[in-house]
Motif scaffolding. Sequence first.
Motif, short mmCIF file in Angstrom:
data_model
loop_
_atom_site.label_atom_id
_atom_site.label_comp_id
_atom_site.label_asym_id
_atom_site.label_seq_id
_atom_site.Cartn_x
_atom_site.Cartn_y
_atom_site.Cartn_z
N TYR A 7 29.15 32.71 37.81
CA TYR A 7 29.37 31.96 39.04
C TYR A 7 28.17 31.96 39.99
N GLY A 8 27.12 32.68 39.66
CA GLY A 8 25.90 32.66 40.47
C GLY A 8 25.96 33.50 41.73
N LYS A 9 27.00 34.28 41.91
CA LYS A 9 27.10 35.15 43.07
C LYS A 9 27.92 36.38 42.69
N PRO A 10 27.70 37.49 43.38
CA PRO A 10 28.48 38.70 43.06
C PRO A 10 29.93 38.52 43.48
N ARG A 11 30.80 39.22 42.79
CA ARG A 11 32.23 39.17 43.12
C ARG A 11 32.46 39.77 44.49
N SER A 12 33.21 39.08 45.29
CA SER A 12 33.51 39.53 46.63
C SER A 12 34.79 40.37 46.61
N MET A 36 30.44 39.72 26.72
CA MET A 36 31.07 38.92 27.75
C MET A 36 30.16 38.84 28.96
N ALA A 37 30.04 37.68 29.52
CA ALA A 37 29.17 37.45 30.67
C ALA A 37 29.78 38.04 31.93
N SER A 38 28.91 38.49 32.81
CA SER A 38 29.40 39.07 34.05
C SER A 38 29.82 37.96 35.02
N TYR A 39 30.54 38.34 36.01
CA TYR A 39 31.00 37.40 37.03
C TYR A 39 29.81 36.72 37.68
N GLU A 40 28.79 37.53 38.00
CA GLU A 40 27.61 36.99 38.70
C GLU A 40 26.87 35.98 37.83
N SER A 41 26.76 36.26 36.54
CA SER A 41 26.04 35.32 35.68
C SER A 41 26.84 34.02 35.49
#
Length: 83
Positions: A8-13, A1-6
């Motif tokens: 959406y292009g930004k780290p999860r806030s 499973m892809a990470s949030y950053e990969s």
Amino acid sequence: MASYESRYGKPRSRTCYWPRRENKAKRAQALLDERAKRSTQEQWERLDYMFGIGQGATKERKRLFKLLPAVDQLMAATEGPNG
């Protein structure tokens, strides 16, 4: 499973958009400040108003009872010679 950053292009806030925690902290501090302004007798009377005479807040009443100046005088007057 892809990470949030990969994805959406930004780290999860972790920013909370509903500032409930901050509001609760501010309210708690305001209540503490209000309580600090009241005398022991005023706090006792407030508890009587909120819960009824001698009802509720047992631990707070016990703490306040020890702080009342009249109680100190009464206890000193009722103590016998043996303490």
